[in-house]
Enzyme design. Structure first.
Site, PDB file in Angstrom:
ATOM      1  N   GLY A 215       0.647  -1.351  -0.019  1.00  0.00           N
ATOM      2  CA  GLY A 215      -0.117   0.328  -0.192  1.00  0.00           C
ATOM      3  C   GLY A 215       0.596   1.522   0.019  1.00  0.00           C
ATOM      4  O   GLY A 215       0.269   2.097  -0.317  1.00  0.00           O
TER       5      GLY A 215
ATOM      6  N   GLN B  62      -7.718  -0.293   4.065  1.00  0.00           N
ATOM      7  CA  GLN B  62      -8.171  -0.971   5.122  1.00  0.00           C
ATOM      8  C   GLN B  62      -9.728  -1.442   4.543  1.00  0.00           C
ATOM      9  O   GLN B  62     -10.482  -2.636   5.635  1.00  0.00           O
ATOM     10  CB  GLN B  62      -8.358   0.387   6.546  1.00  0.00           C
ATOM     11  CG  GLN B  62      -7.200   0.233   7.050  1.00  0.00           C
ATOM     12  CD  GLN B  62      -6.880  -1.026   7.635  1.00  0.00           C
ATOM     13  OE1 GLN B  62      -6.998  -1.600   8.113  1.00  0.00           O
ATOM     14  NE2 GLN B  62      -5.272  -0.853   7.865  1.00  0.00           N
TER      15      GLN B  62
ATOM     16  N   SER C 173      -3.861  -3.639  -0.798  1.00  0.00           N
ATOM     17  CA  SER C 173      -2.425  -3.828  -0.177  1.00  0.00           C
ATOM     18  C   SER C 173      -2.917  -5.468   0.560  1.00  0.00           C
ATOM     19  O   SER C 173      -4.832  -5.253   0.584  1.00  0.00           O
ATOM     20  CB  SER C 173      -2.114  -3.180   1.252  1.00  0.00           C
ATOM     21  OG  SER C 173      -1.018  -3.815   1.967  1.00  0.00           O
ATOM     22  N   ALA C 174      -1.869  -6.620  -0.004  1.00  0.00           N
ATOM     23  CA  ALA C 174      -2.812  -7.000  -0.004  1.00  0.00           C
ATOM     24  C   ALA C 174      -2.579  -7.892   1.785  1.00  0.00           C
ATOM     25  O   ALA C 174      -3.819  -8.569   2.588  1.00  0.00           O
ATOM     26  CB  ALA C 174      -2.487  -8.987  -0.311  1.00  0.00           C
ATOM     27  N   HIS C 175      -2.154  -7.744   2.289  1.00  0.00           N
ATOM     28  CA  HIS C 175      -1.637  -8.383   3.733  1.00  0.00           C
ATOM     29  C   HIS C 175      -2.497  -8.098   4.861  1.00  0.00           C
ATOM     30  O   HIS C 175      -3.072  -8.215   5.854  1.00  0.00           O
ATOM     31  CB  HIS C 175      -0.220  -8.287   4.898  1.00  0.00           C
ATOM     32  CG  HIS C 175      -0.098  -6.668   4.773  1.00  0.00           C
ATOM     33  ND1 HIS C 175       0.013  -6.595   6.206  1.00  0.00           N
ATOM     34  CD2 HIS C 175       0.030  -4.851   3.920  1.00  0.00           C
ATOM     35  CE1 HIS C 175       0.087  -5.166   6.097  1.00  0.00           C
ATOM     36  NE2 HIS C 175       0.279  -4.729   5.091  1.00  0.00           N
TER      37      HIS C 175
ATOM     38  N   CYS D 153       5.760   5.721  21.224  1.00  0.00           N
ATOM     39  CA  CYS D 153       6.555   6.218  21.730  1.00  0.00           C
ATOM     40  C   CYS D 153       8.275   6.217  20.871  1.00  0.00           C
ATOM     41  O   CYS D 153       9.006   4.896  20.929  1.00  0.00           O
ATOM     42  CB  CYS D 153       7.070   5.649  23.345  1.00  0.00           C
ATOM     43  SG  CYS D 153       7.924   6.761  24.168  1.00  0.00           S
TER      44      CYS D 153
HETATM   45  N1  PLP Z   1      -2.728   2.886   4.120  1.00  0.00           N
HETATM   46  C1  PLP Z   1      -3.755   2.270   4.852  1.00  0.00           C
HETATM   47  C2  PLP Z   1      -4.826   2.892   5.179  1.00  0.00           C
HETATM   48  C3  PLP Z   1      -3.033   1.494   5.905  1.00  0.00           C
HETATM   49  O1  PLP Z   1      -3.620   1.399   7.340  1.00  0.00           O
HETATM   50  C4  PLP Z   1      -1.408   1.135   5.544  1.00  0.00           C
HETATM   51  C5  PLP Z   1      -0.651   0.208   6.256  1.00  0.00           C
HETATM   52  O2  PLP Z   1      -0.535  -0.036   7.683  1.00  0.00           O
HETATM   53  C6  PLP Z   1      -1.018   1.774   4.357  1.00  0.00           C
HETATM   54  C7  PLP Z   1      -1.794   2.432   3.708  1.00  0.00           C
HETATM   55  C8  PLP Z   1       0.155   0.836   4.285  1.00  0.00           C
HETATM   56  O3  PLP Z   1       0.451  -0.508   3.248  1.00  0.00           O
HETATM   57  P1  PLP Z   1       1.290  -1.581   4.075  1.00  0.00           P
HETATM   58  O4  PLP Z   1       1.791  -1.736   5.030  1.00  0.00           O
HETATM   59  O5  PLP Z   1       1.151  -2.713   2.409  1.00  0.00           O
HETATM   60  O6  PLP Z   1       2.595  -0.620   3.067  1.00  0.00           O
END
Ligand code: PLP
Length: 367
Positions: A71, A165, A185-187, A311
């Site tokens: 992402g 998300q 984003s795949a994960h 932190c």
């Molecule tokens: N955009 C949002 C809203 C996210 O929550 C995240 C990751 O937490 C990302 C982008 C970034 O994605 P990636 O971890 O695949 O780089």
């Protein structure tokens, strides 16, 4: 036995067993997808099948999907595509916000929803592109992206939407949303880490972000992450089937969790609860105890959740999302994010509530 419960799906969802099988199959495959021989062509087929599956999840044209390293890269690439000034909402992920440092952001209201009046004001300043996410990673709050896109279209301004998300959690159709560029984003949806996609609509020029070979129709050089992409495709198909079947069980679990928190401590705040939200996310405020301290206490009890605050070098950084919603620095640093997903159970919720009750007793004993 020490029970461990994972409730941090917005940071990364567990990989589906079927996805893991697909990744394993792909990683043992011989052949570069750009090679013209049979080995290469078979690997290419794998990539293209995944492209179709990801496209189907968001109603996109497979030819307009560029696979990326995640992402973050897709967000960076979308902003880089703009031919002029870019304005983003104040609650965007850092991978959007940090690409446009110092720019004036689109405001959100106390519930975390972008103010359409502010979008109007921003559009009048003549940006080349605006970026508004579909669902916030900390609160789960859904943004009125259709309305934003309609306003932007009238003003002749491009719209990028970070749907990282939201994908797999709510139905998405890129044409219905009306945006020009979409990030996935795949994960976050049960796929592997390190793979994502930037998706365009017809007529949108996607600038070249990496330089080298002619992969991804000249839009992103470098040999494709074939195992990651194959896993992404399978995760997208599973997510689409689950969306068709309905997301009711997760909503019920999240609601039970929030009811439980309110019974334990009636004064608690669920940030973003006044707005339409993802059904899997709960951002719980406990003023007086830093979010990262709560995360550590829960972790000791075997429960993994997330925190918007961190932190760094002894200095607490509060959540920019909660600050944008008008919370003071202390309140913005005192929230945890509980996020559920495909493998979450009622026992996970019970475990969280037990751990939360114990944590609170410890906090009250110290106070
Ligand atoms: N955009 C949002 C809203 C996210 O929550 C995240 C990751 O937490 C990302 C982008 C970034 O994605 P990636 O971890 O695949 O780089």
């Amino acid at each position: 036995m020490f029970r461990k419960t994972y409730l941090d799906y917005n940071a990364g969802a567990p990989v589906h067993p079927t996805v893991a099988e697909a990744v394993t199959r792909a990683i043992t495959r011989v052949g570069n997808p750009s090679s013209v021989h049979g080995f290469g062509r078979a690997t290419r087929r794998m990539v293209e099948e995944a492209r179709e599956a990801v496209a189907a999840l968001v109603g996109a044209d497979p030819a307009l999907i560029v696979f990326t390293s995640g992402g973050t890269e897709a967000n960076n690439q979308a902003i880089a595509a703009a031919n002029g000034p870019v304005t983003v909402s104040s609650v965007e992920h850092v991978s959007v916000l940090s690409v446009v440092p110092g720019s004036r952001c689109i405001a959100v209201d106390a519930a975390g929803v972008v103010c359409l009046d502010d979008v109007r004001r921003v559009l009048a300043t003549g940006p080349a592109l605006i970026s508004v996410m579909l669902a916030n990673n900390e609160t789960g709050v859904l943004q009125p992206v259709c309305e934003v896109a309609a306003m932007a279209r009238e003003a002749g301004v491009l719209v990028h939407c970070d749907a990282v998300q939201a994908a797999g959690r709510i139905p998405i159709d890129i044409e219905e949303l009306g945006v020009d560029l979409l990030t996935l984003s795949a994960h976050k949806l049960g796929g592997p880490q390190g793979v994502g996609a930037l998706i365009g609509v017809a007529g949108i020029e996607m600038s070249r972000f990496m330089h080298g070979g002619s992969q991804e129709r000249h839009r992103r050089a470098g040999t494709e992450n074939v195992p990651g992409i194959a896993g992404f495709g399978v995760a997208a198909s599973i997510a689409k089937e689950a969306l068709i079947a309905g997301i009711q069980p997760i909503t019920q679990l999240r609601d039970a969790l929030e009811r439980g928190v309110m019974e334990i401590a009636p004064g608690h705040v669920i940030h973003g609860a006044a707005a339409p939200r993802l059904s899997n996310t709960s951002c719980i405020g406990l003023v007086g105890t830093r979010g990262d301290v709560q995360v550590m206490a829960l972790d000791l009890a075997g429960v993994a959740v997330g925190s918007g605050s961190a932190c760094s070098s002894g200095k607490v950084m509060s959540s920019h999302v909660l600050a944008a919603m008008g919370l003071n620095a202390e309140a913005a640093a005192s929230a945890i994010r509980v996020s559920l997903g495909w493998a979450s159970t009622a026992e996970d919720v019970d475990h969280f509530l037990d751990a939360y009750r114990h944590m609170l007793q410890g906090v009250l004993a110290v106070a």
